[in-house]
Design a protein around this motif. Structure first.
Motif, short mmCIF file in Angstrom:
data_model
loop_
_atom_site.label_atom_id
_atom_site.label_comp_id
_atom_site.label_asym_id
_atom_site.label_seq_id
_atom_site.Cartn_x
_atom_site.Cartn_y
_atom_site.Cartn_z
N PRO A 1 0.84 -1.21 0.00
CA PRO A 1 0.00 0.00 0.00
C PRO A 1 0.87 1.26 0.00
N VAL A 2 0.50 2.21 -0.84
CA VAL A 2 1.26 3.46 -0.96
C VAL A 2 0.29 4.63 -0.84
N SER A 3 0.63 5.59 0.00
CA SER A 3 -0.14 6.82 0.13
C SER A 3 0.50 7.89 -0.74
N LEU A 4 -0.24 8.37 -1.74
CA LEU A 4 0.30 9.43 -2.59
C LEU A 4 0.57 10.69 -1.79
N ALA A 5 -0.28 10.95 -0.79
CA ALA A 5 -0.07 12.14 0.04
C ALA A 5 1.26 12.06 0.77
N GLU A 6 1.58 10.91 1.33
CA GLU A 6 2.83 10.75 2.04
C GLU A 6 4.01 10.82 1.08
N GLN A 7 3.85 10.23 -0.11
CA GLN A 7 4.90 10.32 -1.11
C GLN A 7 5.20 11.78 -1.45
N GLU B 1 -6.19 8.17 -3.76
CA GLU B 1 -4.94 8.61 -3.13
C GLU B 1 -4.14 7.45 -2.54
N ASN B 2 -4.82 6.32 -2.35
CA ASN B 2 -4.15 5.13 -1.82
C ASN B 2 -4.07 4.08 -2.93
N ILE B 3 -2.85 3.72 -3.29
CA ILE B 3 -2.63 2.79 -4.39
C ILE B 3 -1.76 1.62 -3.93
N ILE B 4 -1.58 0.65 -4.82
CA ILE B 4 -0.69 -0.47 -4.56
C ILE B 4 0.49 -0.36 -5.52
N GLY B 5 1.70 -0.32 -4.97
CA GLY B 5 2.87 -0.20 -5.82
C GLY B 5 4.14 -0.36 -5.02
N ASP B 6 5.27 -0.15 -5.68
CA ASP B 6 6.56 -0.22 -5.01
C ASP B 6 6.90 1.19 -4.53
N ARG B 7 6.75 1.42 -3.24
CA ARG B 7 6.92 2.75 -2.68
C ARG B 7 8.31 3.31 -2.94
N SER C 1 -6.73 9.75 6.65
CA SER C 1 -6.03 10.65 7.56
C SER C 1 -4.87 11.37 6.89
N GLY C 2 -4.33 10.79 5.84
CA GLY C 2 -3.17 11.41 5.19
C GLY C 2 -3.47 11.89 3.80
N ASN C 3 -4.75 12.26 3.53
CA ASN C 3 -5.09 12.58 2.15
C ASN C 3 -4.40 13.84 1.66
#
Length: 250
Positions: free
Chosen positions: A65-71, A100-106, A229-231
């Motif tokens: 799981p990857v948060s685009l906001a956190e990225q 905003e939440n995806i699946i990938g290699d962070r 929470s991290g959008n």
């Protein structure tokens, strides 16, 4: 790997030396120069190791799981310090992002962002602008999302002849300006290999003395939408910088 281990030790010891009290101004300058040179050399080693793994087919993606906001928060922290140091403006724009939440290699996804943005800052003079645009597009595949990532700059630009070969390993533009900029010529080759590994596409357009634009198209799986929470909108709340981000829903 045998070279990288002692280089990490040199960087670590240099950091400890910087924290010593009572250093003279001259000694502090020497330590800073050691740190700059050792970090640059460590970056070269890491690029060569990455390229070696890619060419030998040893690189695999770690899906999580990857948060685009956190990225974006992490990318902004790293790149903005570089652009501030160079007297540049860094702008992040987000359009129509629903997932905003995806699946990938962070780690590898962040490596793509940072390679493109670091390259843009290196080849843009003081007073120029580096821009990151993320746009979500309609996707026909179920449980997936299409993203268009654009990195543009108002830098030195590239000739059409160089653009044709820029994704080849160890390729660097040769002129009186770029020859003064450090690099291996591996960053773009690594970036394209990672984009290819993710099943995406990368393209570039450039004009000498006007700047360059890179576009990356990626289709990713959609992650859980439960945790907001991290959008991306929340990033607006953690920075006073007017150029940080604005999210336009379409």
């Amino acid at each position: 790997h045998d070279i990288r281990t002692p280089m990490n030790a040199i960087v670590g010891i240099g950091s400890l030396m910087e924290q010593e009290q009572g250093l003279s101004a001259r000694m502090r300058t020497y330590i800073q120069k050691i740190q700059i040179s050792s970090k640059h050399l460590l970056g070269l080693i890491n690029d060569i190791l990455d390229m070696s793994k890619i060419e030998s087919g040893e690189v695999s993606l770690n899906y999580e799981p990857v948060s685009l906001a956190e990225q974006l928060r992490q990318i902004d922290s790293i790149i903005r310090s570089q652009t501030n140091e160079r007297g540049q403006k860094f702008v992040i724009q987000v359009y129509g992002v629903i997932h905003e939440n995806i699946i990938g290699d962070r780690v590898r996804l962040q490596q793509i962002f940072l390679n493109l943005l670091s390259n843009a800052t290196k080849y843009t003079p003081s007073g120029g602008t580096v821009r990151l645009i993320i746009k979500e597009k309609p996707c026909k595949a179920p449980d997936c999302a299409d993203f268009l990532i654009t990195v543009s700059d108002t830098g030195y630009g590239m000739t059409p002849e160089f653009v044709e070969h820029m994704f080849e390993p160890f390729t660097r533009a040769e002129n009186s300006v770029t020859n003064k900029i450090q690099g291996t010529g591996l960053g773009m080759a690594i970036t394209k290999s990672l984009v290819d590994l993710m099943g995406g596409k990368i393209s570039v357009s450039s004009e000498v003395n006007k700047g360059s634009t890179f576009e990356v198209e990626l289709t990713v799986r959609i992650g859980s939408e439960q945790d907001k929470s991290g959008n991306i909108r929340s990033i607006l709340l953690v920075s006073d910088d007017e150029y940080l981000i604005y999210n336009i829903r379409t």
